[in-house]
Design a protein around this motif. Structure first.
Motif, PDB file in Angstrom:
ATOM      1  N   ARG A 147       0.857  -1.186   0.000  1.00 24.74           N
ATOM      2  CA  ARG A 147       0.000   0.000   0.000  1.00 24.74           C
ATOM      3  C   ARG A 147       0.890   1.231   0.000  1.00 24.74           C
ATOM      4  N   ASN A 150       0.993   6.698   4.707  1.00 22.41           N
ATOM      5  CA  ASN A 150      -0.070   7.685   4.922  1.00 22.41           C
ATOM      6  C   ASN A 150       0.369   8.832   5.835  1.00 22.41           C
ATOM      7  N   ARG A 199      -7.499   8.204  -0.705  1.00 19.29           N
ATOM      8  CA  ARG A 199      -8.359   8.362   0.475  1.00 19.29           C
ATOM      9  C   ARG A 199      -8.407   7.078   1.301  1.00 19.29           C
ATOM     10  N   ASP A 200      -8.683   7.250   2.598  1.00 18.37           N
ATOM     11  CA  ASP A 200      -8.803   6.074   3.459  1.00 18.37           C
ATOM     12  C   ASP A 200     -10.222   5.525   3.404  1.00 18.37           C
ATOM     13  N   GLU A 201     -10.518   4.555   4.247  1.00 22.06           N
ATOM     14  CA  GLU A 201     -11.829   3.904   4.208  1.00 22.06           C
ATOM     15  C   GLU A 201     -12.972   4.851   4.554  1.00 22.06           C
ATOM     16  N   GLN A 202     -12.656   5.937   5.262  1.00 23.42           N
ATOM     17  CA  GLN A 202     -13.685   6.926   5.620  1.00 23.42           C
ATOM     18  C   GLN A 202     -13.795   8.034   4.569  1.00 23.42           C
ATOM     19  N   SER A 206      -5.696  10.555   2.462  1.00 24.59           N
ATOM     20  CA  SER A 206      -4.773   9.682   3.193  1.00 24.59           C
ATOM     21  C   SER A 206      -3.385  10.283   3.375  1.00 24.59           C
TER      22      SER A 206
END
Length: 557
Positions: A147, A150, A199-202, A206
């Motif tokens: 990944r 962040n 972007r993160d999961e929310q 990121s």
């Protein structure tokens, strides 16, 4: 005849003799050399002596005994039997970027995220006077991170000042929360055209910005002032001449860098010749193009006769535009920076003013867009006349490779990109598309000239690293054992040509540099080993002992 007239004739004869004697002494004969050059037919020739005039141009090359006999008054410079080559040319680099990188944080040597964070923390503690922590050269593939890093991870080591670190390919950046806040990047900030906010999961940003999304943040970083730019240019020139680069093609000249290049050239301080590409066709292009392409300033030290455009991003950050989804990320095909019609409009605008057009293209969709756009240019300004180029030409659909030759487009490539990317390239595009990637032999086979470069500071500017990569397709530990897709490798002579005559041709300069032939500038280097006789595994170890520009020494180890 009177005594007075005799005295006048004697004085005149003495003046003529003195002038003749001075002229004879003005030439320099370099002797005791193990020298190589390519001739106009691209044949490798050897010689042990070279005669150079007082202007710094080659008068003759050949056998020392013969040249010394014909030029007994020439000043002798003994090269000690060392190997001599024409000055090498990097056809794609970023001069000010190289100089600036020397004073910024580098994460190139880090092997994992933990090491990187420790290096960032240490640098920040020492850089107490800096408003921003800048640098980069990180590579999550080397870190074996599946990944991107962040912002929170950056915050854990530096939270009180903004941090902005570009990825090794320059097409993605890593910011901490402070930097994101200063740039106004929030959950609601939309992705710009040709860019992506990871972007993160929310759905929150990121900390990773890809391609044109980087512009949002970089607009708030204080620009370098004139003094800082001069320091950067001096640092870059010092490094370039130390690795034997006597000419470089700068891929993205703006108003500030153009001003300094012109100043350094006219003052004789540009110890590496610069062939400039204007960065884009916006305001600066409109201003500078009013006078037309600058083909020669200060004895060919500086030229500004090309334009650099972008089609897509890079493979490592998955910003390169592909025709089909990424093999290791089926949800994305990367990004084209502009639509086809806009690309065609830009290349036609630049070509109509007489500029060579050089377009960055990495993915097969990006390369196809560029081939189509360059083929759309009217005949009087097409690639046969202005020598338009694809910069990188990294991944092409196999059927598009012949189209490059048919349209007379020059594939400008960087051998070290292949050996840097081989740890992830096949993961990105799969086993079928990789056949059209870093395909040097395929281009050479169809008659394409390949000007080689490094894309410094993204890669090391040392051209012997590039020649090594082109020949072996291995890293410096000689891995993979047989080379990475070795069928696409070059011979030593082909790689040498790519860093000399082919690079010179790609800059409209094959009549003045690229080889040591009569009438060309005496730009040459003295090195510690013979790259044509040593094992190929040792090529990258070559050390430059001396660098000469126009017959004047500009570097000695």
């Amino acid at each position: 005849m009177t005594r007075k007239n005799n005295l006048r004739l004697t004085a005149l004869n003495l003046m003529l003799l003195s002038a003749f004697s001075w002229q004879a002494h003005a030439d320099t004969l370099f002797v005791h050399a193990n020298a190589y050059t390519l001739n106009a037919k691209q044949q490798l020739q050897k010689f042990d002596a070279m005669l150079v005039d007082d202007k710094g141009r080659v008068l003759a090359t050949g056998l020392q005994k013969s040249l010394q006999k014909k030029n007994p008054q020439a000043k002798l410079v003994d090269l000690g039997g060392k190997t001599v080559l024409p000055g090498l040319i990097d056809a794609h680099g970023h001069v000010f970027g190289l100089g600036t990188a020397a004073s910024q944080l580098s994460l190139r040597a880090t092997n994992n995220l933990t090491e990187a964070l420790a290096a960032i923390s240490l640098y920040a503690k020492q850089a107490t006077q800096q408003q921003w922590i800048l640098g980069g050269e990180w590579n999550q593939a080397i870190w074996k991170l599946d990944r991107f890093p962040n912002a929170k991870e950056l915050d854990s080591v530096v939270a009180d000042k903004p941090v902005w670190l570009r990825r090794v390919d320059g097409h993605a950046g890593w910011a901490n929360s402070k930097a994101l806040a200063l740039a106004g990047i929030t959950k609601s900030t939309p992705d710009p055209a040709g860019g992506k906010i990871e972007r993160d999961e929310q759905g929150e940003a990121s900390g990773i910005l890809v391609d044109s999304a980087m512009d949002i943040l970089e607009k708030v970083i204080p620009p370098q002032n004139d003094a800082e730019l001069r320091v950067a240019l001096d640092a870059a020139l010092k490094q370039l001449r130390s690795v034997g680069l006597t000419t470089v093609h700068d891929a993205g000249v703006d108003a500030q860098s153009d001003k300094l290049f012109r100043e350094y050239a006219t003052q004789g301080r540009l110890t590496t010749r610069v062939y400039g590409m204007i960065g884009g066709v916006d305001q600066f292009f409109d201003v500078v193009s009013a006078a037309g392409p600058l083909k020669n300033l200060a004895d060919d030290r500086y030229a500004l006769r090309a334009v650099k455009l972008y089609s897509d991003g890079a493979l490592g950050s998955r910003g390169a535009a592909l025709l089909a989804p990424y093999s290791d990320a089926p949800h994305t095909k990367g990004l084209l920076f502009v639509q086809d019609k806009q690309m065609q409009s830009m290349v036609q605008k630049a070509a109509a003013k007489g500029y060579q057009v050089n377009v960055h293209a990495i993915g097969d969709a990006g390369n196809r867009q560029v081939i189509d756009a360059l083929a759309s240019i009217p005949k009087q300004h097409d690639a046969k006349i202005l020598r338009h180029r694809i910069e990188h030409a990294q991944v092409l659909e196999l059927s598009d490779i012949p189209r490059v030759a048919k349209a007379n487009i020059i594939p400008s490539m960087q051998p070290t990109h292949a050996t840097s990317d081989m740890n992830m390239a096949e993961d990105r595009v799969g086993k079928d598309r990789i056949k059209g990637a870093y395909a040097w032999r395929s281009f050479l086979k169809q008659g394409s000239k390949i000007p080689c470069g490094s894309d410094f500071p993204i890669e090391n500017p040392n051209p012997f690293w590039g020649i090594y990569s082109a020949v072996t397709r291995q890293d410096h530990q000689q891995m993979p054992v047989k080379g990475w897709y070795p069928e696409q490798a070059m011979t030593v002579q082909e790689a040498f040509r790519c860093f000399t005559l082919d690079a010179a041709y790609a800059g409209h300069q094959e009549k003045i540099v690229g080889s040591l032939e009569k009438g060309k500038w005496a730009d040459f280097i003295v090195i510690d080993q013979d790259i044509f006789t040593i094992p190929s595994k040792d090529i990258y170890k070559t050390v430059v002992l001396q660098t000469w520009q126009a017959g004047k020494q500009v570097y000695t180890k």
